[in-house]
Design an enzyme around this catalytic site. Structure first.
Site, PDB file in Angstrom:
ATOM      1  N   ARG A   1      44.203  48.101  50.970  1.00 14.36           N
ATOM      2  CA  ARG A   1      42.933  48.758  50.629  1.00 14.36           C
ATOM      3  C   ARG A   1      41.837  48.490  51.663  1.00 14.36           C
ATOM      4  O   ARG A   1      40.651  48.402  51.327  1.00 14.36           O
ATOM      5  CB  ARG A   1      42.424  48.281  49.259  1.00 14.36           C
ATOM      6  CG  ARG A   1      43.308  48.624  48.113  1.00 14.36           C
ATOM      7  CD  ARG A   1      43.391  50.132  47.877  1.00 14.36           C
ATOM      8  NE  ARG A   1      44.018  50.360  46.612  1.00 14.36           N
ATOM      9  CZ  ARG A   1      45.343  50.313  46.424  1.00 14.36           C
ATOM     10  NH1 ARG A   1      46.165  50.087  47.429  1.00 14.36           N
ATOM     11  NH2 ARG A   1      45.835  50.515  45.221  1.00 14.36           N
TER      12      ARG A   1
ATOM     13  N   SER B   1      40.747  51.296  40.043  1.00 14.59           N
ATOM     14  CA  SER B   1      40.824  49.827  40.036  1.00 14.59           C
ATOM     15  C   SER B   1      39.503  49.256  40.520  1.00 14.59           C
ATOM     16  O   SER B   1      39.035  49.613  41.597  1.00 14.59           O
ATOM     17  CB  SER B   1      41.915  49.338  40.991  1.00 14.59           C
ATOM     18  OG  SER B   1      43.167  49.794  40.593  1.00 14.59           O
TER      19      SER B   1
ATOM     20  N   GLU C   1      37.258  46.018  44.545  1.00 16.69           N
ATOM     21  CA  GLU C   1      37.813  47.016  45.456  1.00 16.69           C
ATOM     22  C   GLU C   1      36.765  48.122  45.628  1.00 16.69           C
ATOM     23  O   GLU C   1      36.672  48.760  46.666  1.00 16.69           O
ATOM     24  CB  GLU C   1      39.092  47.598  44.832  1.00 16.69           C
ATOM     25  CG  GLU C   1      39.877  48.449  45.802  1.00 16.69           C
ATOM     26  CD  GLU C   1      40.730  49.520  45.128  1.00 16.69           C
ATOM     27  OE1 GLU C   1      41.435  49.230  44.167  1.00 16.69           O
ATOM     28  OE2 GLU C   1      40.664  50.646  45.611  1.00 16.69           O
TER      29      GLU C   1
HETATM   30  N1  EPU Z   1      49.276  43.862  33.623  1.00 18.39           N
HETATM   31  C1  EPU Z   1      49.017  43.084  32.523  1.00 18.39           C
HETATM   32  N2  EPU Z   1      48.259  43.621  31.510  1.00 18.39           N
HETATM   33  C2  EPU Z   1      47.794  44.894  31.564  1.00 18.39           C
HETATM   34  C3  EPU Z   1      48.072  45.695  32.693  1.00 18.39           C
HETATM   35  C4  EPU Z   1      48.826  45.158  33.728  1.00 18.39           C
HETATM   36  O1  EPU Z   1      49.462  41.940  32.427  1.00 18.39           O
HETATM   37  O2  EPU Z   1      47.121  45.310  30.625  1.00 18.39           O
HETATM   38  C5  EPU Z   1      50.105  43.299  34.707  1.00 18.39           C
HETATM   39  C6  EPU Z   1      51.544  43.739  34.555  1.00 18.39           C
HETATM   40  O3  EPU Z   1      52.370  42.640  34.812  1.00 18.39           O
HETATM   41  C7  EPU Z   1      51.741  44.749  35.656  1.00 18.39           C
HETATM   42  C8  EPU Z   1      50.764  44.228  36.705  1.00 18.39           C
HETATM   43  O4  EPU Z   1      49.642  43.747  35.962  1.00 18.39           O
HETATM   44  O5  EPU Z   1      53.040  44.733  36.124  1.00 18.39           O
HETATM   45  C9  EPU Z   1      50.323  45.260  37.691  1.00 18.39           C
HETATM   46  O6  EPU Z   1      49.816  46.403  37.009  1.00 18.39           O
HETATM   47  P1  EPU Z   1      50.006  47.879  37.583  1.00 18.39           P
HETATM   48  O7  EPU Z   1      51.387  48.068  38.011  1.00 18.39           O
HETATM   49  O8  EPU Z   1      49.383  48.825  36.630  1.00 18.39           O
HETATM   50  O9  EPU Z   1      49.192  47.906  38.934  1.00 18.39           O
HETATM   51  P2  EPU Z   1      47.925  47.144  39.446  1.00 18.39           P
HETATM   52  O10 EPU Z   1      48.314  46.104  40.414  1.00 18.39           O
HETATM   53  O11 EPU Z   1      47.085  46.696  38.310  1.00 18.39           O
HETATM   54  C10 EPU Z   1      47.673  48.735  41.499  1.00 18.39           C
HETATM   55  C11 EPU Z   1      46.602  49.556  42.148  1.00 18.39           C
HETATM   56  C12 EPU Z   1      46.393  50.875  41.408  1.00 18.39           C
HETATM   57  C13 EPU Z   1      47.694  51.640  41.383  1.00 18.39           C
HETATM   58  C14 EPU Z   1      48.763  50.760  40.709  1.00 18.39           C
HETATM   59  C15 EPU Z   1      50.115  51.413  40.730  1.00 18.39           C
HETATM   60  C16 EPU Z   1      45.133  47.873  43.141  1.00 18.39           C
HETATM   61  C17 EPU Z   1      43.790  47.223  43.128  1.00 18.39           C
HETATM   62  N3  EPU Z   1      45.363  48.772  42.187  1.00 18.39           N
HETATM   63  O12 EPU Z   1      47.179  48.360  40.223  1.00 18.39           O
HETATM   64  O13 EPU Z   1      45.476  51.642  42.150  1.00 18.39           O
HETATM   65  O14 EPU Z   1      47.555  52.852  40.669  1.00 18.39           O
HETATM   66  O15 EPU Z   1      48.872  49.494  41.416  1.00 18.39           O
HETATM   67  O16 EPU Z   1      50.581  51.419  42.038  1.00 18.39           O
HETATM   68  O17 EPU Z   1      45.939  47.572  44.012  1.00 18.39           O
HETATM   69  C18 EPU Z   1      43.241  52.293  42.390  1.00 18.39           C
HETATM   70  O18 EPU Z   1      43.314  51.784  43.511  1.00 18.39           O
HETATM   71  O19 EPU Z   1      42.185  52.816  41.952  1.00 18.39           O
HETATM   72  C19 EPU Z   1      44.397  52.227  41.540  1.00 18.39           C
HETATM   73  C20 EPU Z   1      44.388  52.682  40.295  1.00 18.39           C
END
Ligand code: EPU
Length: 385
Positions: free
Chosen positions: A166, A278, A381
């Site tokens: 990012r 995010s 972010e």
């Molecule tokens: N999780 C929890 N509780 C929750 C939700 C998630 O424990 O309520 C944990 C789970 O273990 C899950 C992990 O968090 O496996 C990661 O969650 P997720 O896969 O939804 O992705 P993220 O790391 O939270 C990132 C990006 C998103 C993108 C998703 C999918 C960043 C800051 N965010 O989120 O990007 O859509 O991966 O690839 O890296 C954005 O940048 O605006 C955005 C939405």
């Protein structure tokens, strides 16, 4: 064409829906117009805005907000295109998802996992947007920009833009120097499915079955990038099988539809509730630090509990969403601001009239609580303006 609006209301121009204004709003539809614009005479500071989907206006903006609204794309002819792919130059003002939709429709591979990310093409190259195991940098060939310092147009190879998670040099060392006018992406005509992130493969298989397309099982491909994948709770690494077949009917459109389906279940619908996606970056910490977090998690959740994480070299990336969830923030409200219940990494304008102060106060509370509990300082972010 250049249009100017004094004391301009920005509420429709930022996806968070902050009711703020700027002293002057300038919209430029042709990059060449930048040469005729006397930038120094504009109220300062100058802020170049894309789709307004990754920023939080913390109050009225005292200077000029400039938006480049050029449209259109050109498939580049000549030696750049080869049998396995092609280059397409897309104007900075194009909505990024419109580009994703076009590529999928044409059967071109590359941006399908980035479907439905809000924002415009210019900003995608600043922020290195990413989702489901793909980042913009993976498909960026060249960034075309106007150099405000030397007042000329430049072409910067994607490899020179300092891309990271990012981030890019446009956000750091080059901040304020360039206005991105277009981005050239390289797209592939050869299937390059990236399915190993989170629930993509599972969701695609379910869709596959539902639509009765066939009984083929989607398996890992050698070109999948496990480096983008959260370690599964069992911590058993998935080994890519070079010989696994790609189901012949798998198309970028199918993956796009699947990604859109996943995003709709987790992320707020921008038509219904304001947010900037995010809000926080996922932090990377030392292994020793991670072990301390594991100890806290096991104490709270039982000895068999596994903390989701991902190895980055000798460090560990821990999902901020998990920490925010563990701290009980899901759904928490502060005035009109709320930690989104389905994806706690997102802060939303739940009331529709949340103020910047309420968003920042909730952000501060999340940061302070995580710092106290886990010793990790979360970084937003979302750009604060
Ligand atoms: N999780 C929890 N509780 C929750 C939700 C998630 O424990 O309520 C944990 C789970 O273990 C899950 C992990 O968090 O496996 C990661 O969650 P997720 O896969 O939804 O992705 P993220 O790391 O939270 C990132 C990006 C998103 C993108 C998703 C999918 C960043 C800051 N965010 O989120 O990007 O859509 O991966 O690839 O890296 C954005 O940048 O605006 C955005 C939405």
């Amino acid at each position: 064409m250049i249009t100017r609006h004094e004391a301009y209301d920005l509420s429709q121009r930022n996806t968070f829906g902050m009711r703020v204004s700027c002293r002057l709003y300038v919209e430029v539809t042709e990059p060449e117009d930048l040469l005729t614009l006397d930038l120094e005479s504009l109220p300062q500071p100058l802020f170049v805005m894309g789709g307004g989907s990754n920023l939080l206006f913390t109050g009225d903006f005292p200077g000029t907000v400039l938006h480049l609204a050029n449209q259109g794309h050109t498939v580049l002819p000549g030696p750049e295109a080869d049998a396995s792919g092609l280059l397409v130059r897309v104007a900075a003002g194009v909505v990024f998802d419109d580009f994703c939709a076009w590529a999928a429709q044409e059967g071109l591979w590359g941006p399908e996992n980035l479907s439905l990310i809000p924002g415009e093409v210019g900003a995608s190259a600043v922020q290195n947007i990413g989702a489901y195991g793909v980042e913009a940098k993976d498909i960026i060939e060249t960034v075309h920009a106007f150099d405000l310092q030397d007042r000329r147009f430049v072409d910067i190879p994607g490899a020179d833009c300092g891309y990271g998670y990012r981030t890019s040099l446009f956000k750091t060392a080059w901040k304020g120097r360039y206005i991105i006018t277009a981005v050239t992406f390289h797209l592939s005509t050869v299937p390059q499915p990236k399915l190993d992130y989170g629930g993509v493969r599972k969701a695609l298989e379910a869709r596959w079955r539902e639509e009765g397309i066939g009984s083929e099982t989607l398996r890992s491909q050698s070109d999948l990038r496990p480096s983008h994948k959260w370690a599964p709770p069992s911590n058993v690494p998935r080994v890519a099988q070079v010989s696994d077949p790609i189901p012949s009917s798998l198309s970028p459109q199918m993956i796009r539809d699947t990604i859109i389906g996943i995003r709709r279940t987790k992320l707020p619908d921008p038509e219904e509730v304001g947010s900037a996606g995010s809000f926080f970056c996922n932090p990377v910490i030392s292994r020793e630090h991670f072990e301390r977090i594991v100890a806290i998690a096991k104490e709270e959740n039982g000895p068999d509990y596994e903390v989701p994480h991902y190895e980055v070299g000798d460090q560990v990336k821990v999902p901020a969403a998990w920490m925010i969830d563990q701290c009980g923030f899901k759904g928490m409200r502060l005035g009109g601001a709320q930690v989104y219940p389905k994806q706690p990494l997102v802060i939303v304008n739940a009331s529709g009239d949340a103020t910047p102060d309420e968003i920042v106060a909730l952000e501060r509370r999340v940061i302070d609580t995580i710092k106290d509990k886990y010793g990790i300082e979360l970084h937003p972010e979302v750009e604060h303006v």
